[in-house]
Design a protein around this motif. Sequence first.
Motif, PDB file in Angstrom:
ATOM      1  N   TYR A   3       0.823  -1.207   0.000  1.00 46.92           N
ATOM      2  CA  TYR A   3       0.000   0.000   0.000  1.00 46.92           C
ATOM      3  C   TYR A   3       0.859   1.260   0.000  1.00 46.92           C
ATOM      4  O   TYR A   3       0.579   2.208  -0.737  1.00 46.92           O
ATOM      5  CB  TYR A   3      -0.961  -0.005   1.194  1.00 46.92           C
ATOM      6  N   LEU A   4       1.908   1.260   0.800  1.00 47.32           N
ATOM      7  CA  LEU A   4       2.803   2.413   0.820  1.00 47.32           C
ATOM      8  C   LEU A   4       3.537   2.541  -0.506  1.00 47.32           C
ATOM      9  O   LEU A   4       3.683   3.639  -1.031  1.00 47.32           O
ATOM     10  CB  LEU A   4       3.802   2.311   1.982  1.00 47.32           C
ATOM     11  N   ARG A   5       3.998   1.418  -1.061  1.00 46.61           N
ATOM     12  CA  ARG A   5       4.680   1.454  -2.364  1.00 46.61           C
ATOM     13  C   ARG A   5       3.765   2.057  -3.435  1.00 46.61           C
ATOM     14  O   ARG A   5       4.175   2.936  -4.190  1.00 46.61           O
ATOM     15  CB  ARG A   5       5.134   0.051  -2.764  1.00 46.61           C
ATOM     16  N   ASP A   6       2.505   1.623  -3.453  1.00 46.59           N
ATOM     17  CA  ASP A   6       1.559   2.158  -4.439  1.00 46.59           C
ATOM     18  C   ASP A   6       1.317   3.652  -4.222  1.00 46.59           C
ATOM     19  O   ASP A   6       1.215   4.418  -5.187  1.00 46.59           O
ATOM     20  CB  ASP A   6       0.238   1.399  -4.385  1.00 46.59           C
ATOM     21  N   GLU A   7       1.231   4.062  -2.966  1.00 44.81           N
ATOM     22  CA  GLU A   7       1.035   5.484  -2.656  1.00 44.81           C
ATOM     23  C   GLU A   7       2.237   6.310  -3.109  1.00 44.81           C
ATOM     24  O   GLU A   7       2.083   7.382  -3.702  1.00 44.81           O
ATOM     25  CB  GLU A   7       0.812   5.661  -1.155  1.00 44.81           C
ATOM     26  N   PHE A  33       4.841  10.122  -7.032  1.00 43.18           N
ATOM     27  CA  PHE A  33       5.875  10.486  -8.002  1.00 43.18           C
ATOM     28  C   PHE A  33       5.322  10.566  -9.422  1.00 43.18           C
ATOM     29  O   PHE A  33       5.721  11.440 -10.196  1.00 43.18           O
ATOM     30  CB  PHE A  33       7.058   9.520  -7.926  1.00 43.18           C
ATOM     31  N   GLN A  34       4.390   9.682  -9.779  1.00 47.10           N
ATOM     32  CA  GLN A  34       3.794   9.747 -11.111  1.00 47.10           C
ATOM     33  C   GLN A  34       3.000  11.036 -11.291  1.00 47.10           C
ATOM     34  O   GLN A  34       3.045  11.649 -12.356  1.00 47.10           O
ATOM     35  CB  GLN A  34       2.912   8.521 -11.365  1.00 47.10           C
ATOM     36  N   LYS A  35       2.290  11.444 -10.238  1.00 47.10           N
ATOM     37  CA  LYS A  35       1.527  12.697 -10.281  1.00 47.10           C
ATOM     38  C   LYS A  35       2.459  13.887 -10.505  1.00 47.10           C
ATOM     39  O   LYS A  35       2.079  14.878 -11.117  1.00 47.10           O
ATOM     40  CB  LYS A  35       0.756  12.864  -8.970  1.00 47.10           C
ATOM     41  N   ALA A  36       3.697  13.777 -10.012  1.00 41.58           N
ATOM     42  CA  ALA A  36       4.682  14.848 -10.180  1.00 41.58           C
ATOM     43  C   ALA A  36       5.422  14.738 -11.513  1.00 41.58           C
ATOM     44  O   ALA A  36       6.322  15.522 -11.788  1.00 41.58           O
ATOM     45  CB  ALA A  36       5.677  14.828  -9.024  1.00 41.58           C
ATOM     46  N   ASP A  54       5.494  16.340  -0.044  1.00 44.33           N
ATOM     47  CA  ASP A  54       6.243  17.476  -0.590  1.00 44.33           C
ATOM     48  C   ASP A  54       7.706  17.447  -0.167  1.00 44.33           C
ATOM     49  O   ASP A  54       8.595  17.802  -0.929  1.00 44.33           O
ATOM     50  CB  ASP A  54       5.608  18.806  -0.160  1.00 44.33           C
ATOM     51  N   ARG A  55       7.970  17.011   1.060  1.00 43.04           N
ATOM     52  CA  ARG A  55       9.352  16.888   1.529  1.00 43.04           C
ATOM     53  C   ARG A  55      10.072  15.802   0.720  1.00 43.04           C
ATOM     54  O   ARG A  55      11.207  15.978   0.287  1.00 43.04           O
ATOM     55  CB  ARG A  55       9.390  16.554   3.017  1.00 43.04           C
ATOM     56  N   LEU A  56       9.409  14.671   0.520  1.00 43.93           N
ATOM     57  CA  LEU A  56      10.000  13.579  -0.244  1.00 43.93           C
ATOM     58  C   LEU A  56      10.278  14.007  -1.684  1.00 43.93           C
ATOM     59  O   LEU A  56      11.363  13.761  -2.218  1.00 43.93           O
ATOM     60  CB  LEU A  56       9.073  12.359  -0.218  1.00 43.93           C
TER      61      LEU A  56
END
Length: 119
Positions: A12-16, A21-24, A106-108
């Motif tokens: 779940y975290l991997r997908d999130e 990143f894809q959204k960015a 945003d930090r990531l």
Amino acid sequence: MPRIVIVEDDVYLRDELIHTFQKAGYDTLGPSDFENVEEELARLKPDLLILDVNLPGKTGYELCKSLKVKSSFPILILTARDTLSDELTALGLGADDFLTKPCHPDRLLARAERLLQTY
């Protein structure tokens, strides 16, 4: 478009993270085979690796150390481990940055963008 690979065993975290990143605008993947992760990373040729520490099989520390000998892409450790010794261990093994979970998206993204610009 830079390719970011996320090695995280929590599906779940991997997908999130992939979605973030894809959204960015990044090409983002997350291998699910932890037994052959080094071979898969060699095939995927990431521009940046986001790496968890607690993984099945090899730890993220072991992977970081091994990958830094063979590869030239930056590694950002993203882990729930939050002690100074964890951070110093990761950096000592060659990690280029270290963040603890949970981490604001945003930090990531900012840290990832800095590493991609630096490399």
